[in-house]
Design an enzyme around this catalytic site. Structure first.
Site, PDB file in Angstrom:
ATOM      1  CD  GLU A  22       6.219  17.976 -13.172  1.00  0.00           C
ATOM      2  OE1 GLU A  22       5.014  18.227 -12.994  1.00  0.00           O
ATOM      3  OE2 GLU A  22       7.099  18.310 -12.361  1.00  0.00           O
ATOM      4  CG  ASP A  56       0.433   2.093   4.949  1.00  0.00           C
ATOM      5  OD1 ASP A  56       0.447   1.091   4.190  1.00  0.00           O
ATOM      6  OD2 ASP A  56      -0.327   2.188   5.923  1.00  0.00           O
ATOM      7  CG  ASP A 111      -4.860   2.684   5.784  1.00  0.00           C
ATOM      8  OD1 ASP A 111      -3.775   2.481   6.344  1.00  0.00           O
ATOM      9  OD2 ASP A 111      -5.869   3.136   6.379  1.00  0.00           O
ATOM     10  CG  ASP A 122      -2.981   5.595   9.117  1.00  0.00           C
ATOM     11  OD1 ASP A 122      -3.354   5.230   7.987  1.00  0.00           O
ATOM     12  OD2 ASP A 122      -1.835   6.026   9.357  1.00  0.00           O
ATOM     13  CG  ASP A 125       8.231  17.869  -8.646  1.00  0.00           C
ATOM     14  OD1 ASP A 125       7.138  17.623  -9.189  1.00  0.00           O
ATOM     15  OD2 ASP A 125       8.423  18.861  -7.903  1.00  0.00           O
TER      16      ASP A 125
END
Length: 497
Positions: free
Chosen positions: A249, A31, A23, A27, A188
């Protein structure tokens, strides 16, 4: 530094789950700038590439796997400029970047769904008997009485891949990210997208319909038509320089079915999930290794090994402790082909099993009681309270201060330094990476393989120490060896002959 087009054949790829990695702005959510800040750490670890789990615009109904805009960064992760800076810095360090692509479904907040463009999704007047992977029915009714299909959460409507506009959109999405310099895609639910003609019922079945690594063909997974999609994508990947690649996957019913996803006209790799599902026993490991190598031989592609990811319990927990996890890691990193690591496994992190129910965010938990949140807790970076985070989106156990990167940095026996040593040797040793293996005679509870030239790997899964019968100098061991060189239970060793 990035000139080898076949880099993916023996690469070590590190999966970054962005909101749990690092981070940068305090927050409580990781990110892209946080990932960029840790690139030197990843370079020191010794990985060849990183795979970024979704960072796209998303309402986060399923941790970012519900995408509302496939060409934008969600504000919680930054903006496109942060991605561009990240990929430039990674490439400067010799680290390639793979991004997640989620083609089976979008978010219900995607402009297409919001505009009621039903021909781009799967709507029908009556539902069939299909079940959601997350539990419950796979159909949700809208105001006018029609139903839409969602094999996952209701917020994730399945796209209609029979519609040429859907196919054209994803070809463009591929080019958008390739133009920005990405080196590959993790696909995915790569076995999804195409459904059987007429959407037939599954029919009566004991237990849940969709079992991972099940042996029953289902009308919504692994349909033959999915391969037409990948044959459309492969020329796009091949048209870019630098060895752009894609890894599937795909949970399918047999080695022969999995092999169909990989080849010169489709995808480059498919994950070997059976290795992740193996028991901590020599026989179980050997069975799945032999099976995976046979699959790879069918198509002339390297095997792709994985021990942990964002969907399954971490292997420290799954295998019953850090000693077994370290030993399994040394086995995996010694196998021919490529290996995928999951962020935090290099710190020896276990699953967090006691998260309060009200803090869990996995949609599967709300529908079935099963939760993947325990393997998604943010990584501990410092040994101070909070482990380097302010009010993280999932609480970090205070005990993880001892597992933090800072606490392990200078400990020669730490899991972090075991990974660093293993990846350094893997990169330097001529026997590791690509190639083949041969099996050596061993006791029932011992796994022994030889990688040519001159490397022997021994794993003791039994209850008693074993004396190595193969000779050689110890290059690396997952734990302390006996004074006589004996290999204790739950220990692996690399020997140079």
């Amino acid at each position: 530094m990035l000139e080898n087009d076949d880099w993916w054949r023996d690469a070590v790829v590190y999966q970054v789950y962005p909101r749990s990695f690092a981070d940068s702005d305090g927050d409580g959510v990781g990110d892209l700038a946080g990932v960029r800040d840790k690139l030197a750490y990843l370079g020191e670890l010794g990985v060849d590439a990183i795979w970024l789990s979704p960072f796209y615009t998303s309402p986060m109904a399923d941790g970012g796997y519900d995408v509302a805009d496939y060409r934008a960064v969600d504000p919680m992760f930054g903006e496109l400029a942060d991605f561009d800076a990240l990929i430039a810095d990674a490439h400067a360090l010799g680290i390639r970047v793979i991004v997640d692509l989620v083609p089976n479904h979008s978010s219900d907040q995607h402009p297409w769904f919001q505009a009621d463009l039903r021909d781009r999704y799967i709507f029908r007047d009556r539902p069939n008997d299909w079940e959601s992977i997350f539990g419950g029915p796979a159909w949700t009714q809208v105001a006018d009485g029609q139903w839409y299909l969602h094999l996952f959460a209701p917020e994730q409507p399945d796209l209609n891949w029979e519609n040429p506009e859907v196919r054209a959109e994803f070809r463009d999405i591929l080019r958008f990210w390739l133009d920005r310099g990405v080196d590959g895609f993790r696909i995915d639910v790569a076995h999804g997208m195409i459904k059987a003609d007429g959407l037939p019922d599954v029919g009566p079945k004991e237990g849940r319909q969709a079992e991972m690594l099940g042996d029953e063909q289902l009308p919504y997974f692994d349909q033959d038509g999915v391969h037409d999609i990948y044959r459309e994508w492969r020329p796009i990947l091949d048209s870019y320089p630098g060895g752009r690649m894609a890894v599937a996957e795909a949970w399918v019913t047999s080695p022969e079915r999995l092999a169909r996803y990989v080849g010169p006209d489709e995808l480059h790799q498919a994950f070997s999930f059976e290795f992740m599902m193996a028991d901590f026993h020599a026989k179980s490991f050997r069975t799945v290794i032999e099976k995976a190598l046979a699959e790879a031989e069918m198509v002339g592609s390297p095997t792709t090994w994985v021990l942990s990811n964002h969907d399954k319990p971490r292997h420290v927990t799954r295998h019953g402790g850090p000693a077994r996890a370290r030993a399994a890691t040394l086995l995996m990193l010694a196998l021919p082909g490529s290996a995928y690591l999951y962020n935090g496994e290099e710190l020896g992190l276990p699953d967090v099993l006691d998260l309060p129910d009200e803090l869990r965010q996995d949609p599967a938990f709300r529908r079935s009681g099963e939760s993947r949140d325990g393997c998604r807790v943010p990584l501990p970076w410092t040994a101070s309270p909070g482990c380097g985070w302010q009010d993280p989106w999932l609480p970090i156990p205070d005990s993880w201060r001892l597992l933090s990167a800072e606490a392990q940095q200078d400990d020669p026996d730490s899991t972090l330094n075991l990974y660093r040593a293993a990846l350094r040797i893997r990169r330097e040793h001529p026997a590791l990476g690509g190639g083949t293996l041969s099996w050596l005679d061993s006791a029932k509870d011992v796994l022994a393989i030889e990688r040519s030239p001159g490397l022997v790997v021994v794993l003791n899964t039994g209850e008693e120490p074993v004396l190595p019968e193969y000779g050689g100098r110890v290059l690396l061991s997952s734990g302390p060896l006996g004074a006589d060189g004996a290999i204790p239970p739950d220990t692996a060793v690399w020997l140079q002959r």
